[in-house]
Design a protein around this motif. Structure first.
Motif, PDB file in Angstrom:
ATOM      1  N   TYR A  78     -17.179  92.766 -17.733  1.00 54.00           N
ATOM      2  CA  TYR A  78     -16.458  91.903 -16.810  1.00 54.00           C
ATOM      3  C   TYR A  78     -17.427  90.917 -16.164  1.00 54.00           C
ATOM      4  O   TYR A  78     -18.487  91.308 -15.668  1.00 54.00           O
ATOM      5  CB  TYR A  78     -15.786  92.762 -15.733  1.00 54.00           C
ATOM      6  CG  TYR A  78     -15.219  91.982 -14.580  1.00 54.00           C
ATOM      7  CD1 TYR A  78     -14.058  91.246 -14.722  1.00 54.00           C
ATOM      8  CD2 TYR A  78     -15.851  91.992 -13.345  1.00 54.00           C
ATOM      9  CE1 TYR A  78     -13.528  90.535 -13.652  1.00 54.00           C
ATOM     10  CE2 TYR A  78     -15.335  91.296 -12.270  1.00 54.00           C
ATOM     11  CZ  TYR A  78     -14.180  90.553 -12.430  1.00 54.00           C
ATOM     12  OH  TYR A  78     -13.667  89.854 -11.374  1.00 54.00           O
ATOM     13  N   VAL A  79     -17.059  89.620 -16.214  1.00 53.51           N
ATOM     14  CA  VAL A  79     -17.880  88.568 -15.602  1.00 53.51           C
ATOM     15  C   VAL A  79     -16.974  87.635 -14.804  1.00 53.51           C
ATOM     16  O   VAL A  79     -15.749  87.662 -14.950  1.00 53.51           O
ATOM     17  CB  VAL A  79     -18.681  87.769 -16.662  1.00 53.51           C
ATOM     18  CG1 VAL A  79     -19.653  88.673 -17.403  1.00 53.51           C
ATOM     19  CG2 VAL A  79     -17.763  87.053 -17.634  1.00 53.51           C
ATOM     20  N   GLN A  80     -17.604  86.807 -13.971  1.00 48.02           N
ATOM     21  CA  GLN A  80     -16.869  85.821 -13.190  1.00 48.02           C
ATOM     22  C   GLN A  80     -17.483  84.445 -13.390  1.00 48.02           C
ATOM     23  O   GLN A  80     -18.704  84.296 -13.416  1.00 48.02           O
ATOM     24  CB  GLN A  80     -16.927  86.164 -11.706  1.00 48.02           C
ATOM     25  CG  GLN A  80     -16.266  87.471 -11.356  1.00 48.02           C
ATOM     26  CD  GLN A  80     -16.443  87.830  -9.891  1.00 48.02           C
ATOM     27  OE1 GLN A  80     -17.277  87.280  -9.181  1.00 48.02           O
ATOM     28  NE2 GLN A  80     -15.644  88.782  -9.436  1.00 48.02           N
ATOM     29  N   LYS A  81     -16.621  83.458 -13.541  1.00 48.03           N
ATOM     30  CA  LYS A  81     -17.029  82.055 -13.550  1.00 48.03           C
ATOM     31  C   LYS A  81     -16.634  81.516 -12.182  1.00 48.03           C
ATOM     32  O   LYS A  81     -15.461  81.412 -11.860  1.00 48.03           O
ATOM     33  CB  LYS A  81     -16.323  81.297 -14.676  1.00 48.03           C
ATOM     34  CG  LYS A  81     -16.665  79.819 -14.720  1.00 48.03           C
ATOM     35  CD  LYS A  81     -15.942  79.112 -15.871  1.00 48.03           C
ATOM     36  CE  LYS A  81     -16.269  77.632 -15.861  1.00 48.03           C
ATOM     37  NZ  LYS A  81     -15.642  76.936 -16.992  1.00 48.03           N
ATOM     38  N   PHE A  82     -17.626  81.182 -11.375  1.00 48.46           N
ATOM     39  CA  PHE A  82     -17.437  80.874  -9.961  1.00 48.46           C
ATOM     40  C   PHE A  82     -17.849  79.422  -9.719  1.00 48.46           C
ATOM     41  O   PHE A  82     -18.890  78.985 -10.208  1.00 48.46           O
ATOM     42  CB  PHE A  82     -18.320  81.831  -9.158  1.00 48.46           C
ATOM     43  CG  PHE A  82     -18.213  81.702  -7.686  1.00 48.46           C
ATOM     44  CD1 PHE A  82     -17.129  82.228  -7.016  1.00 48.46           C
ATOM     45  CD2 PHE A  82     -19.198  81.070  -6.956  1.00 48.46           C
ATOM     46  CE1 PHE A  82     -17.028  82.138  -5.641  1.00 48.46           C
ATOM     47  CE2 PHE A  82     -19.128  80.973  -5.588  1.00 48.46           C
ATOM     48  CZ  PHE A  82     -18.033  81.510  -4.925  1.00 48.46           C
ATOM     49  N   GLN A  83     -17.040  78.658  -8.985  1.00 50.80           N
ATOM     50  CA  GLN A  83     -17.353  77.238  -8.783  1.00 50.80           C
ATOM     51  C   GLN A  83     -16.830  76.763  -7.439  1.00 50.80           C
ATOM     52  O   GLN A  83     -15.701  77.084  -7.055  1.00 50.80           O
ATOM     53  CB  GLN A  83     -16.697  76.413  -9.896  1.00 50.80           C
ATOM     54  CG  GLN A  83     -16.940  74.933  -9.827  1.00 50.80           C
ATOM     55  CD  GLN A  83     -18.342  74.545 -10.222  1.00 50.80           C
ATOM     56  OE1 GLN A  83     -18.841  75.010 -11.229  1.00 50.80           O
ATOM     57  NE2 GLN A  83     -18.981  73.697  -9.438  1.00 50.80           N
ATOM     58  N   LYS A  84     -17.641  75.981  -6.726  1.00 52.97           N
ATOM     59  CA  LYS A  84     -17.187  75.306  -5.510  1.00 52.97           C
ATOM     60  C   LYS A  84     -16.409  74.070  -5.940  1.00 52.97           C
ATOM     61  O   LYS A  84     -16.705  73.452  -6.953  1.00 52.97           O
ATOM     62  CB  LYS A  84     -18.382  74.910  -4.637  1.00 52.97           C
ATOM     63  CG  LYS A  84     -17.980  74.382  -3.285  1.00 52.97           C
ATOM     64  CD  LYS A  84     -19.162  74.213  -2.362  1.00 52.97           C
ATOM     65  CE  LYS A  84     -18.662  73.803  -0.983  1.00 52.97           C
ATOM     66  NZ  LYS A  84     -19.764  73.704  -0.034  1.00 52.97           N
ATOM     67  N   THR A  85     -15.409  73.689  -5.161  1.00 51.13           N
ATOM     68  CA  THR A  85     -14.546  72.577  -5.548  1.00 51.13           C
ATOM     69  C   THR A  85     -15.107  71.227  -5.113  1.00 51.13           C
ATOM     70  O   THR A  85     -14.506  70.512  -4.321  1.00 51.13           O
ATOM     71  CB  THR A  85     -13.121  72.763  -4.995  1.00 51.13           C
ATOM     72  OG1 THR A  85     -13.208  72.926  -3.584  1.00 51.13           O
ATOM     73  CG2 THR A  85     -12.435  73.937  -5.622  1.00 51.13           C
ATOM     74  N   THR A  86     -16.239  70.875  -5.677  1.00 53.50           N
ATOM     75  CA  THR A  86     -16.789  69.537  -5.530  1.00 53.50           C
ATOM     76  C   THR A  86     -16.082  68.630  -6.533  1.00 53.50           C
ATOM     77  O   THR A  86     -15.246  69.088  -7.319  1.00 53.50           O
ATOM     78  CB  THR A  86     -18.299  69.549  -5.833  1.00 53.50           C
ATOM     79  OG1 THR A  86     -18.459  69.964  -7.198  1.00 53.50           O
ATOM     80  CG2 THR A  86     -19.051  70.494  -4.916  1.00 53.50           C
ATOM     81  N   ASP A  87     -16.422  67.349  -6.558  1.00 52.79           N
ATOM     82  CA  ASP A  87     -15.859  66.447  -7.575  1.00 52.79           C
ATOM     83  C   ASP A  87     -16.166  66.963  -8.975  1.00 52.79           C
ATOM     84  O   ASP A  87     -15.308  66.953  -9.852  1.00 52.79           O
ATOM     85  CB  ASP A  87     -16.406  65.026  -7.409  1.00 52.79           C
ATOM     86  CG  ASP A  87     -15.836  64.318  -6.188  1.00 52.79           C
ATOM     87  OD1 ASP A  87     -14.794  64.766  -5.662  1.00 52.79           O
ATOM     88  OD2 ASP A  87     -16.432  63.301  -5.769  1.00 52.79           O
ATOM     89  N   VAL A  88     -17.400  67.424  -9.177  1.00 51.45           N
ATOM     90  CA  VAL A  88     -17.791  67.962 -10.489  1.00 51.45           C
ATOM     91  C   VAL A  88     -17.017  69.244 -10.783  1.00 51.45           C
ATOM     92  O   VAL A  88     -16.495  69.430 -11.883  1.00 51.45           O
ATOM     93  CB  VAL A  88     -19.316  68.220 -10.547  1.00 51.45           C
ATOM     94  CG1 VAL A  88     -19.698  68.967 -11.815  1.00 51.45           C
ATOM     95  CG2 VAL A  88     -20.074  66.908 -10.448  1.00 51.45           C
ATOM     96  N   GLY A  89     -16.916  70.127  -9.805  1.00 50.85           N
ATOM     97  CA  GLY A  89     -16.190  71.381  -9.989  1.00 50.85           C
ATOM     98  C   GLY A  89     -14.722  71.161 -10.334  1.00 50.85           C
ATOM     99  O   GLY A  89     -14.164  71.833 -11.202  1.00 50.85           O
ATOM    100  N   LEU A  90     -14.083  70.200  -9.669  1.00 54.73           N
ATOM    101  CA  LEU A  90     -12.680  69.906  -9.971  1.00 54.73           C
ATOM    102  C   LEU A  90     -12.531  69.274 -11.345  1.00 54.73           C
ATOM    103  O   LEU A  90     -11.557  69.535 -12.054  1.00 54.73           O
ATOM    104  CB  LEU A  90     -12.080  69.009  -8.889  1.00 54.73           C
ATOM    105  CG  LEU A  90     -11.826  69.707  -7.553  1.00 54.73           C
ATOM    106  CD1 LEU A  90     -11.383  68.692  -6.501  1.00 54.73           C
ATOM    107  CD2 LEU A  90     -10.806  70.816  -7.688  1.00 54.73           C
TER     108      LEU A  90
END
Length: 161
Positions: free
Chosen positions: A62-74
């Motif tokens: 089990y893994v997680q793909k985690f991202q902050k919602t910056t312009d790049v993240g979105l």
């Protein structure tokens, strides 16, 4: 507590938060989407994919793909939704601000098996989605079926590979 309040409280409970992530080597994997979260905390707004390796020696990891919602993240999220579902939903379908949770578009992701490439740079792991794996283990690449046909001996009959 009325039914609607109970329903909203129930829907806001995150079930994957306590699962420990596993360490896997860099490489290419088939991973099943087992969850998707979108939420705001004091540090910002984030989204997180919950993924489980489907096959090979790391199956079940089990893994997680985690991202902050910056312009790049979105931008990455839009590309991922387009790759997986074939469309980019409205933002209100991805994030339910009232519940501070993922919106109904996340339902289209559940159970999908993806081709994923994992790379590590320093302390950070990156999971890049490369395609959706169909039931026969072949990644869908949106190429029209005619591109897999060649003319037969009389050039009037098409033969599928």
């Amino acid at each position: 507590m009325d039914f609607e309040s109970m329903s909203n409280a129930w829907d806001s409970i995150k079930t994957n938060n306590n699962r420990r992530t596993d360490s896997i080597e860099d490489g290419e994997y088939e991973m099943k989407v087992v969850g998707f979260d979108f939420y705001e905390i004091p540090k910002g707004t984030f989204y997180k994919w919950h993924l489980e390796v489907s096959s090979g020696m790391s199956a079940g990891s089990y893994v997680q793909k985690f991202q902050k919602t910056t312009d790049v993240g979105l931008s990455i999220l839009a590309r991922d939704f387009l790759l997986i579902t074939g469309s980019k939903p409205q933002f209100s379908e991805i994030y339910n601000a009232e519940l501070n949770a993922a919106g109904p578009a996340s339902e289209k992701l559940m159970g999908k098996t993806l081709r994923v490439k994992k790379t590590t740079k320093g302390d950070y792991s990156n999971y890049e989605f490369h395609g959706v794996v169909e039931g026969n283990g072949v990644a869908e690449d949106n190429v029209p079926a005619d591109d897999f046909m060649v003319p037969g001996d009389d050039f009037g009959e098409e033969i599928a590979f």
